[in-house]
Design an enzyme around this catalytic site. Structure first.
Site, PDB file in Angstrom:
ATOM      1  CE1 TYR A   1       0.409   1.718   4.318  1.00 19.96           C
ATOM      2  CE2 TYR A   1       0.646  -0.651   4.579  1.00 19.96           C
ATOM      3  CZ  TYR A   1       0.806   0.634   5.074  1.00 19.96           C
ATOM      4  OH  TYR A   1       1.385   0.836   6.320  1.00 19.96           O
ATOM      5  CB  CYS A   2       1.272   4.104  -1.993  1.00 19.13           C
ATOM      6  SG  CYS A   2      -0.110   4.167  -3.166  1.00 19.13           S
ATOM      7  CG  ASN A   3       0.108   8.504   1.319  1.00 20.47           C
ATOM      8  OD1 ASN A   3       0.105   7.912   2.396  1.00 20.47           O
ATOM      9  ND2 ASN A   3       0.955   9.499   1.064  1.00 20.47           N
TER      10      ASN A   3
END
Length: 237
Positions: free
Chosen positions: A180-182
């Protein structure tokens, strides 16, 4: 042995555990669980693409997809096609406990500073990008580009990203990996792009799949949606 703290959060029936993470910060600190606060979403720099040797492929960034630049529509179209063919999963937040029970490794690909400020419980930090390290003509141009937007410290692809993932996941053909990223990303058509939403998570997923990982998933909505829903996070004190 990691010291485990259990802290009650929210309703009386809710519990969360704060565990030591695999990648320790430079200063020894104790992880604790806190209730996530809704955070204002800020636009990240545009995502780039990847090859099996991250940063060593074609183009000035070493991340071209075939003959296309990584941020071009053609590059994203090829990435999206490859991700669909590889059956990339986009997991809803409520599905995460189930895949963790199956032995999934949760990987936060954001910068270390963001990870230290707050991350999903049990997530390990392997940044997809790092601060710009050198002064090649391309790196100078990249620094200038960031400076034009008022960003003093620009970033470039982390060349050790794949190496660190292979060290973390010794059986990439069978071990589930959730990144995951933002923002999360999606392969569902949007009003602006029939191929979905290109994000750092989608690009990192492409890099992993191209390198032999067979069970890769992306967290829908990323870190921002997770915290906006009031879900628990870990942080360091």
């Amino acid at each position: 042995m990691a010291l485990v703290h259990k802290i009650r959060v929210g309703a009386p029936t809710q519990w969360a555990s704060a565990r030591g993470v695999c990648r320790a910060p430079a200063v020894s600190r104790m992880p604790v669980v806190v209730r996530a606060q809704q955070q204002q979403q800020q636009q990240e720099p545009a995502a780039t693409s990847a090859t099996t040797e991250l940063g060593k492929g074609e183009g000035p960034t070493g991340l071209n997809v075939g003959r296309f630049r990584p941020t071009s529509p053609g590059g994203w179209a090829e990435m999206a096609t490859a991700l669909r063919q590889a059956n990339l999963k986009v997991l809803a937040p409520q599905e995460l406990p189930w895949v963790k029970e199956k032995g999934a490794v949760i990987v936060d690909i954001r910068p270390e500073e963001s990870y230290m400020e707050g991350h999903l419980p049990d997530a390990v930090n392997v940044p997809f990008y790092q601060p710009i390290q050198g002064w090649t003509p391309w790196q100078v141009a990249r620094r200038v580009g960031y400076a034009m937007f008022g960003i003093s410290q620009g970033t470039e692809v982390n060349p050790k990203f794949l190496t660190e993932l292979f060290e973390l996941v010794p059986e990439p053909a069978t071990t589930p990996v959730v990144i995951y990223c933002n923002f999360g990303g999606s392969l569902e058509p949007t009003k602006n792009d029939k191929n979905g939403q290109q994000t750092r998570s989608m690009v990192a997923a492409y890099a992993l799949i191209a390198s032999g990982f067979k069970n890769v998933a992306v967290l829908k909505g990323g870190y921002f949606d997770w915290t906006a829903q009031g879900r628990d996070i870990e942080t360091f004190e």
